[in-house]
Design an enzyme around this catalytic site. Structure first.
Site, PDB file in Angstrom:
ATOM      1  N   HIS A  59      33.906  41.369 125.308  1.00  0.00           N
ATOM      2  CA  HIS A  59      34.081  42.326 124.202  1.00  0.00           C
ATOM      3  C   HIS A  59      32.839  43.190 123.990  1.00  0.00           C
ATOM      4  CE1 HIS A  59      37.865  40.433 123.068  1.00  0.00           C
ATOM      5  NE2 HIS A  59      37.268  39.267 123.123  1.00  0.00           N
ATOM      6  N   ASN A 132      43.674  39.449 118.855  1.00  0.00           N
ATOM      7  CA  ASN A 132      43.859  40.185 120.098  1.00  0.00           C
ATOM      8  C   ASN A 132      45.042  41.142 119.976  1.00  0.00           C
ATOM      9  OD1 ASN A 132      41.768  39.252 121.776  1.00  0.00           O
ATOM     10  ND2 ASN A 132      42.906  37.423 122.329  1.00  0.00           N
TER      11      ASN A 132
END
Length: 497
Positions: A59, A132
């Site tokens: 990320h 997510n």
């Protein structure tokens, strides 16, 4: 007229006459020896070498903004969490949306899951949601989590992204077949974060003070509508406008076109969990809406761009362990592991006092005198207050029902079972939800063919033996899935030849 421009100083506050000159011995020309006494030059060079902090292992590439969460529906029968109660109640929010695999600077349109880090600043402390863009995950055993992410990154020898690594891992962890189906569906390449859904994936608990609780999954659905690039469009945009998501979000907020999302819950009673057809702590499974319909809760709106990306977004730290009263963890093993891993990553990346940074600092009063010192303490460090428990010199009030002298957070853990050594095994039931997904996209003309093409574009780069095993895995969903993928691989191979 006196200027209102700020006076330039060095970092310790000393005014300086120029930011572009340096002291040297040799006269007023380019040749000469630089002097160690030139504090400005030394500090400028030394700071430049230290501007970067360790980027996130996953990320790393992201966009973000500030906003608010507003309660739109009454769910007080399920939870006492104050940020979820009182129609019209608003809480400040910081949101960070990221790709998973690429390093900072990676293209926004790469086919990848999008991570959703959301910090809700409440009067009871910070509530983080770490979600997510697909409703399920690739593995359900936390011991596999590092390997999952390594397989999506660079090959240790070539230092290049590697389709063989990707498929070799997933061929041997096929419990995540449902997640692969989602990833290679059209929703893997959103046109912008404004057109993106987010899902908790994990099962959480929402609780009441009387000890009652329910299991919950969270859905955050865009009010702008889903919009996606095709696989070929996404590849093209990666070269032409790799930072398109950041630019799109910034420009929308700047002109007052504030993006918003509807927040809904799926809620399950404890007794339903014990007899439900799927293990509710298995991250590779969803709860079908026919069994547990969406219950509207609130609205998320982004309305303010970061004043400085590094300060607000890069230094932001999110963790599923940050929970306020009324919100609690479940026995989901992936959740339990991430509750440690995310805060630990922040301690490594930002330092032990990362909670004191403005982008992470709670708006509620913090008094934690047994967690102090360490690098980069930005507060008064609790002055002379005792730094040990049990002191009579500084009385402390205790409240709430979290801790050893009250009930366990949420309760109901005893039905899970005793401690054993465990590795989950893949069974036919692990392919059932993937079959449901295939049937669902079959209701939209051309979607099954697009899915097969998307997989073929990626899988076709893997070595033949890994391709064969991946096709065998897809055939366990339905033989026609593998046949369509193989057909597309053959076409792509002939075009390349």
């Amino acid at each position: 007229m006196e200027s209102t421009a700020p006076v330039y100083t060095l970092a310790e506050g000393v005014p300086y006459a120029s930011a572009t000159t340096a002291q040297h011995f040799g006269g007023n020309n380019i040749k000469g020896l630089m002097l160690l006494q030139d504090t400005q030059l030394i500090e400028t060079l030394a700071h430049f070498s230290r501007e970067r902090i360790p980027e996130r292992v996953v990320h790393a590439a992201a966009v973000g903004a500030w906003g608010e969460f507003e309660v739109t529906h009454d769910i007080s029968e399920f939870t006492d969490a104050k940020f979820l109660n009182g129609i019209g109640k608003k809480s400040k929010v910081l949101l960070r949306v990221s790709t998973v695999g690429p390093e900072r600077g990676g293209a926004d349109t790469i086919r990848d899951v999008r991570g959703w880090g959301m910090k809700i600043f409440t009067e009871e402390g910070n509530q983080d949601w770490v979600f997510n863009s697909i409703p399920v995950f690739f593995v359900r055993d936390p011991i596999k989590f590092p390997s999952l992410n390594r397989s999506h990154k660079r090959h240790p020898a070539t230092n290049q992204g590697d389709s063989t690594m990707f498929w070799d891992f997933h061929n041997n962890s096929p419990e995540g077949i449902h997640a692969l189906m989602h990833l290679f569906g059209e929703r893997g390449t959103p046109k912008s974060v404004r057109h993106l859904h987010a899902f908790s994936g994990h099962t959480y608990k929402i609780t009441k003070e009387d000890g009652t609780f329910h299991y919950v999954k969270v859905h955050i659905r865009t009010n702008q509508g889903i919009q996606n690039f095709t696989n070929d469009e996404a590849v093209k945009m990666a070269g032409e406008a790799p930072g398109i998501h950041g630019a799109d979000l910034w420009e929308a907020i700047e002109k007052g076109d504030f993006p918003s999302w509807t927040v809904s819950f799926q809620i399950m009673k404890p007794e339903q969990a014990e007899s439900y057809r799927w293990n509710i702590f298995d991250m590779t499974k969803i709860w079908p809406h026919a069994d547990f319909p969406l219950i509207p809760v609130g609205k998320l709106t982004l309305n303010r761009n970061p004043s400085n990306y590094f300060a607000d977004i890069e230094q932001a730290a999110f963790s599923p362990s940050n929970m306020v009263p009324g919100w609690a963890p479940s026995a989901d093993p992936m959740l339990q592991a991430r509750m440690f891993a995310y805060n630990d990553a922040a301690r490594y990346r930002l330092g032990v006092n990362y909670q004191q940074l403005p982008c992470n600092r709670a708006v509620s009063r913090v008094y934690c005198p047994f967690q102090r010192d360490g690098k980069m303490t930005f507060t008064d460090n609790y002055g002379g207050d005792p730094n040990y428990v049990g002191s009579d010199l500084k009385p402390i009030q205790y409240t709430g029902k979290v801790g050893a002298h009250a009930y366990a957070i949420g309760g109901h853990e005893e039905w899970v079972g005793r401690v054993v050594g465990f590795t989950s095994e893949v069974v036919d039931d692990d392919f059932e939800q993937a079959r449901m997904f295939w049937n669902m996209i079959g209701k939209e003309e051309g979607q099954q063919d697009k899915f097969a093409y998307n997989v073929a574009c990626h899988l076709g780069s893997a070595i033949p033996q890994v391709q064969a095993k991946a096709l065998d895995m897809f055939s366990k969903v339905y033989p026609v899935v593998a046949e369509k993928i193989q057909s597309n691989i053959n076409v792509l191979k002939s075009k390349k030849a």
